[in-house]
Design a protein around this motif. Structure first.
Motif, mmCIF file in Angstrom:
data_model
loop_
_atom_site.group_PDB
_atom_site.id
_atom_site.type_symbol
_atom_site.label_atom_id
_atom_site.label_comp_id
_atom_site.label_asym_id
_atom_site.label_seq_id
_atom_site.Cartn_x
_atom_site.Cartn_y
_atom_site.Cartn_z
ATOM 1 N N THR A 197 0.629 -1.126 0.015
ATOM 2 C CA THR A 197 -0.058 -0.105 -0.065
ATOM 3 C C THR A 197 0.864 1.330 0.038
ATOM 4 O O THR A 197 0.404 2.385 -0.616
ATOM 5 N N GLU A 198 2.146 1.193 0.470
ATOM 6 C CA GLU A 198 2.853 2.567 0.753
ATOM 7 C C GLU A 198 4.010 2.466 -0.147
ATOM 8 O O GLU A 198 4.294 3.374 -0.804
ATOM 9 N N ILE A 199 4.990 1.415 0.091
ATOM 10 C CA ILE A 199 6.033 1.515 -0.438
ATOM 11 C C ILE A 199 5.937 1.074 -2.114
ATOM 12 O O ILE A 199 6.563 1.857 -2.841
ATOM 13 N N LYS A 200 5.595 -0.138 -2.409
ATOM 14 C CA LYS A 200 5.340 -0.457 -3.858
ATOM 15 C C LYS A 200 6.511 -0.370 -4.741
ATOM 16 O O LYS A 200 6.600 -0.158 -5.797
ATOM 17 N N ASP A 201 7.751 -0.690 -3.967
ATOM 18 C CA ASP A 201 9.002 -0.661 -4.530
ATOM 19 C C ASP A 201 9.754 -1.886 -3.852
ATOM 20 O O ASP A 201 10.132 -1.947 -2.671
ATOM 21 N N PRO A 202 9.968 -2.980 -4.844
ATOM 22 C CA PRO A 202 10.616 -4.165 -4.023
ATOM 23 C C PRO A 202 11.907 -4.146 -3.587
ATOM 24 O O PRO A 202 12.436 -4.706 -2.640
ATOM 25 N N TRP A 203 12.791 -3.011 -4.233
ATOM 26 C CA TRP A 203 14.081 -2.675 -3.977
ATOM 27 C C TRP A 203 14.177 -2.064 -2.441
ATOM 28 O O TRP A 203 14.769 -2.502 -1.704
ATOM 29 N N LYS A 204 13.213 -1.281 -2.093
ATOM 30 C CA LYS A 204 13.049 -0.761 -0.897
ATOM 31 C C LYS A 204 12.664 -1.607 0.324
ATOM 32 O O LYS A 204 12.883 -1.570 1.367
ATOM 33 N N SER A 205 11.492 -2.444 -0.090
ATOM 34 C CA SER A 205 10.853 -3.446 0.585
ATOM 35 C C SER A 205 12.014 -4.422 0.872
ATOM 36 O O SER A 205 12.305 -4.876 2.126
ATOM 37 N N ALA A 206 12.893 -4.866 -0.201
ATOM 38 C CA ALA A 206 14.165 -5.991 0.332
ATOM 39 C C ALA A 206 14.889 -5.101 1.430
ATOM 40 O O ALA A 206 15.653 -5.684 2.144
ATOM 41 N N GLU A 207 15.419 -3.650 1.203
ATOM 42 C CA GLU A 207 16.115 -2.965 1.968
ATOM 43 C C GLU A 207 15.489 -3.201 3.535
ATOM 44 O O GLU A 207 16.463 -3.090 4.376
ATOM 45 N N ILE A 208 14.344 -2.644 3.343
ATOM 46 C CA ILE A 208 13.707 -2.842 4.877
ATOM 47 C C ILE A 208 13.858 -4.344 5.476
ATOM 48 O O ILE A 208 14.250 -4.436 6.727
ATOM 49 N N ILE A 209 13.798 -5.093 4.707
ATOM 50 C CA ILE A 209 13.797 -6.721 5.143
ATOM 51 C C ILE A 209 15.089 -7.125 5.604
ATOM 52 O O ILE A 209 15.357 -7.441 6.681
ATOM 53 N N LYS A 210 15.961 -6.806 4.786
ATOM 54 C CA LYS A 210 17.697 -6.899 5.018
ATOM 55 C C LYS A 210 18.203 -5.980 6.084
ATOM 56 O O LYS A 210 19.008 -6.400 6.888
ATOM 57 N N LYS A 211 17.339 -4.899 6.564
ATOM 58 C CA LYS A 211 17.873 -3.876 7.514
ATOM 59 C C LYS A 211 17.583 -4.725 8.908
ATOM 60 O O LYS A 211 18.308 -4.010 9.946
ATOM 61 N N HIS A 212 16.844 -5.518 9.017
ATOM 62 C CA HIS A 212 16.573 -6.103 10.248
ATOM 63 C C HIS A 212 17.729 -6.802 10.775
ATOM 64 O O HIS A 212 17.994 -7.053 11.995
ATOM 65 N N VAL A 213 18.604 -7.320 9.922
ATOM 66 C CA VAL A 213 19.979 -7.884 10.204
ATOM 67 C C VAL A 213 20.962 -6.909 10.834
ATOM 68 O O VAL A 213 21.667 -7.011 11.918
ATOM 69 N N SER A 214 21.142 -5.973 10.096
ATOM 70 C CA SER A 214 22.186 -4.751 10.437
ATOM 71 C C SER A 214 21.711 -4.048 11.629
ATOM 72 O O SER A 214 22.539 -3.894 12.641
ATOM 73 N N GLU A 215 20.348 -3.657 11.734
ATOM 74 C CA GLU A 215 19.893 -3.201 12.829
ATOM 75 C C GLU A 215 20.007 -3.921 14.012
ATOM 76 O O GLU A 215 20.077 -3.209 15.325
ATOM 77 N N GLY A 216 19.776 -5.112 13.835
ATOM 78 C CA GLY A 216 19.934 -6.280 15.050
ATOM 79 C C GLY A 216 21.226 -6.156 15.486
ATOM 80 O O GLY A 216 21.216 -6.288 16.881
ATOM 81 N N LEU A 217 22.222 -6.152 14.708
ATOM 82 C CA LEU A 217 23.521 -6.245 15.154
ATOM 83 C C LEU A 217 23.881 -5.038 15.939
ATOM 84 O O LEU A 217 24.636 -4.877 16.945
#
Length: 895
Positions: free
Chosen positions: A706-726
């Motif tokens: 509904t908001e992002i509609k950009d797979p690159w940005k969505s993938a970046e958000i998903i990947k970010k849970h690793v870097s933010e977790g560290l």
């Protein structure tokens, strides 16, 4: 814990800073650059910069400045490249560097006595003639010690009263006097008649004389009575008939002065009193004689039982009752005074007799003195014993009062001639003048170094054949803990850190490594240091116990109880060894018991110190122990509480993943505590954007659609849970072993959903290019079995939940419409075989994607893991009893 948390956080931050600084310097080649060189380089740069920017019209000066700057830059680059090569080489060989440090440090500490050994030894021939360099007075320590020993032994020992012996003497005395009371009670009261009418002397004679003497007394009294009467002829005739017998008895009485006195007193009483009173007196005398006979029989009985009886008939029974009471009191007083003064061992009997006679003259009646003397001699014994403590203090004072024996040595005087044997006095003089040549025993040090090298080699071999993989910092910690044992011994304290060594190594690295260190260190210390074998065995026993049990415990309380067990073990082993070698049975038994208590106390104290240091060592050296993992897995930890509050869906996902991974780790023999703690923290990075993950959307709209509609940005958000977790993990000081679960549980997997979206967009728009790397996690892939298990559990959790949801989804009955009040029927439950097939496909995909090649998991274990996951899922998704639906009553009944 609240007070130590800031300090631990500060230490961890400092350690992280030092690591980054080290890596930076290593890259730039400045790690080994000296301070003076850096200072000169900075000065040169500053000086040349000033010259370069200064105004000058001379063109040659500017060229010189440029050449100087170029040479300086070239020199800096050259030095930097050299230092970089050296630093990189040392960093690559850091394992060998630590081994070399271990060999040198252990050899240096254990072999400290080999550093300053004298070249000249007592008993060896002198290498040359040595003379005194100057005149001086030197103490002859041997003669001084001899005189002090003589002074300490030449004084009279301090004696003390033995209270127990006094009690025993008083008890025996009272028992002896009780026997006298018993005999006198049998004899009856004495005097038994009024002494004004019949003297005490006559009463004693009358009751103690023989039967013939008593009959003679009776006859004499009869004759006296007959003479007083008017003699009739018949009487005279009768008298004349017994005259021969009477004459013999009377002649016997007339020869005994005691009987004459008694007869006269009785005749006087007969004349002044009636016949009835006189007859009563005779009856009393007869009764007293009978009792006296019984008392003498009792005395004979006592003599037959104890031939050394002190009582005699004449001494005991001749005393009046009053005198006997005074005699008993006087005996007690005399004994008390003599015992208070003390009777030493070996006192001659005549001196003791004189002391007794002196005392009884004051307290005992004169006629009872022989009896009192015999009683006291029979019971009195030496009651003085040596006061060890005061005697030792007196001996020390006497020895301290002896002045040192000084010997004058003149300048140029020959101390020892070449070839002569060096005596102890010669050695003292040489040592006083600092003429003793000292040297390092390199041969012995090399031998010790070889032994230490072999021991370290065995340790390395054991390390490589166990599951515990040590980092360089771990090896450094093992070295420091190992050095603590000989280090404390070298400082002169026999109660060393065995218990702390075993407890910490066993807790940090397991029992195998702890036992290896203790087993290798103990024989080296036994052959290298002068220490008691009992002390060594006691310490090794405590270290072995701590190594074997520490890692099995799961709380600080259990470790504290282990400290008590270690203390009892050390004290018990020390005492048993001393018993076996026979030292407990001598006069020093109390010293052995004291030492055993000290060894037990030292084991407990070092265990407490180890428990106090354990949290700091865990943080500083980045260690994970079962206790720390249990603490991290506590749901009340701040990070886990935030996860449960801010991302409830992720938290439920985390709990299920932890349950699956824990079950698999238990079956495969992995570190269960590490797996559980790592699984609880593997998705903490999702707190940076909770609604970016479907499990937290609670059925609401998906922001990616509904908001992002950009797979690159969505993938970046998903990947970010690793870097933010560290980032969160480092902020909350989680161990590196726990942090590894955050990136490795995803590895380098493809974010397939958004990758396919991007591919569809590329098909629609030819200008769009899709790079697969943009949709893959950064990794690394799992590097251990534990992180690999969590990756598989994370991948299978969503699939198992989807199966659970599909089995519970309601479906309408075939051929009918779903309306209000109609019953619904669940879909056919998914079978375990179907779930297992699906999980095997998921795990096979991970295997084929090369995500597990570094984890250590095998293909056979993958099938076991799938089966374990299905079993756990079945336990969560078990069938429940179908309760009948209750229909509401149409009428309400009144109660």
């Amino acid at each position: 814990m609240k007070t130590t948390e800031p300090f631990l956080q500060f230490l961890t931050q400092q350690l992280s800073y030092w690591r980054r600084w080290y890596r930076l310097l290593r890259r730039k080649g400045k790690l080994f650059k000296g301070t003076s060189h850096r200072r000169e380089l900075v000065k040169a740069i500053f000086r040349n910069v000033i010259l370069f920017v200064s105004k000058s019209n001379d063109k040659s000066d500017r060229q010189k400045q440029k050449r100087a700057l170029n040479l300086m830059a070239k020199s800096a680059n050259t030095h930097s490249s050299i230092y970089t090569v050296v630093c990189n080489w040392i960093h690559g060989k850091r394992c060998f560097v630590i081994l070399a440090i271990a060999i040198v440090s252990l050899t240096g500490v254990i072999g400290n006595r080999l550093y300053n050994q004298t070249q000249i030894q007592i008993g060896n021939p002198a290498p040359q003639t040595i003379r005194a360099p100057y005149t001086d007075s030197i103490e002859d320590k041997k003669k001084t010690e001899a005189e002090r020993k003589a002074a300490s032994k030449g004084f009279i020992a301090v004696l003390m009263i033995d209270v127990q012996m006094n009690d025993r003497i008083n008890e025996n005395l009272q028992k002896l006097l009780d026997n006298g009371d018993e005999i006198r009670t049998i004899a009856g009261a004495f005097p038994f008649f009024d002494t004004t009418a019949l003297s005490q002397f006559s009463q004693h004679y009358l009751r103690s004389c023989s039967e013939s003497e008593w009959q003679a007394v009776i006859l004499a009294l009869e004759n006296h009575r007959n003479q007083q009467r008017k003699i009739t002829g018949r009487s005279a005739a009768v008298t004349n008939q017994v005259l021969p017998k009477e004459n013999s008895l009377l002649s016997e009485v007339s020869q005994n002065t005691d009987s004459i006195q008694a007869i006269k007193e009785l005749e006087a009483y007969q004349l002044t009193n009636s016949e009835k009173s006189f007859a009563s007196l005779i009856a009393q005398i007869s009764a007293a004689r009978q009792k006296y006979t019984q008392a003498t029989a009792k005395l004979l009985q006592l003599e037959s039982v104890s031939p050394e009886t002190i009582y005699e008939e004449s001494l005991l029974l001749n005393l009046s009752d009053a005198n006997w009471e005074n005699t008993q009191l006087g005996i007690h007083q005399s004994a008390e005074r003599i015992l208070t003064q003390g009777i030493p061992q070996g006192l001659p009997q005549n001196i003791l007799q004189d002391a007794i006679n002196l005392q009884i003259q004051t307290f005992v009646p004169e006629d009872a003195e022989p009896l009192a003397s015999k009683v006291l001699l029979a019971v009195l014994q030496p009651n003085l014993q040596k006061d060890e403590e005061k005697t030792r203090e007196k001996a020390q004072k006497a020895a301290a009062g002896v002045s040192p024996v000084m010997v004058n040595v003149r300048q140029g005087q020959v101390i020892v001639k070449q070839g002569e044997q060096i005596s102890a006095w010669d050695f003292e003089v040489l040592q006083h003048y600092h003429l003793i040549r000292r040297q390092v025993k390199w041969v012995e040090l090399v031998k010790l170094g070889c032994i230490v090298t072999v021991a370290i080699g065995i340790f390395v071999w054991v390390e490589r054949h166990i599951d515990c993989q040590l980092r360089q910092r771990d090896r450094l910690l093992v070295l420091l803990l190992t050095l603590s044992v000989p280090g404390v011994i070298v400082m002169g304290l026999p109660y060393t850190t065995w218990s702390a060594l075993g407890l910490l190594l066993g807790s940090f690295y397991g029992h195998t490594l702890g036992l290896t260190v203790v087993a290798l260190l103990s024989p080296i210390l036994a052959i290298s240091l002068d220490m008691s074998k009992a002390a060594l065995l006691a310490g090794v026993g405590g270290g072995i116990l701590g190594s074997c049990i520490a890692q099995r415990l799961r709380s600080r309380e259990e470790l504290a109880l282990l400290g008590v067990a270690i203390a009892l073990t050390q004290g018990g082993i020390y005492l048993i060894v001393k018993v076996l070698i026979g030292q407990v049975f001598g006069s020093t038994w109390y010293i052995v018991l004291r030492e055993a208590g000290l060894f037990a106390s030292s084991g407990f104290v070092w265990s407490v110190i180890a428990l106090g240091l354990s949290p700091y060592l865990e943080r500083f050296f980045d260690l994970v122990t079962p206790i720390r993992l249990a603490e991290l897995a506590n749901p009340n930890r701040p990070l886990l509480k935030r996860l449960a509050t801010e991302t409830p869906g992720t938290f439920q996902h985390t709990l299920f993943v932890a349950t699956l991974a824990e079950a698999a780790a238990k079956q495969l023999g992995c570190n269960v505590e590490l797996v559980r703690a790592g699984a609880l923290y593997h998705d903490i990075g999702k707190m940076h954007d909770p609604l970016g993950f479907i499990e937290n959307q609670m059925g609401g709209p998906n922001k990616h659609d509904t908001e992002i509609k950009d797979p690159w940005k969505s993938a970046e958000i998903i990947k970010k849970h690793v870097s933010e977790g560290l980032v969160m993990a480092r902020k909350h000081l989680l161990p590196t072993a726990i942090q590894a679960f955050i990136p490795e549980h995803q590895g380098t997997m493809l974010i397939a959903y958004f990758y396919h979206q991007a591919q569809q967009m590329a098909q629609e728009d030819p200008n769009v290019r899709v790079n697969e790397a943009d949709f893959r996690y950064d990794g690394p892939i799992p590097q251990s079995r534990e992180t690999g298990i969590v990756m598989l559990a994370d991948a299978c959790e969503a699939a198992l939940r989807s199966l659970e949801a599909s089995s519970k989804r309601p479906l309408p009955l075939k051929g009918s419409k779903v309306g209000e009040g109609e019953e619904k029927r669940s879909a056919k439950d998914v079978s375990a075989e179907q779930a297992l097939t699906m999980l095997n496909n998921i795990l096979r995909a991970r295997w084929q994607d090369n995500q597990l090649i570094d984890s250590g998991l095998t293909r056979e274990e993958m099938s076991k893991i799938a089966q374990i996951f299905v079993d756990v899922w079945q336990q969560f998704n078990h069938k429940r009893i179908a309760y009948p639906k209750l229909k509401a009553s149409s009428t309400v009944r009144n109660s």
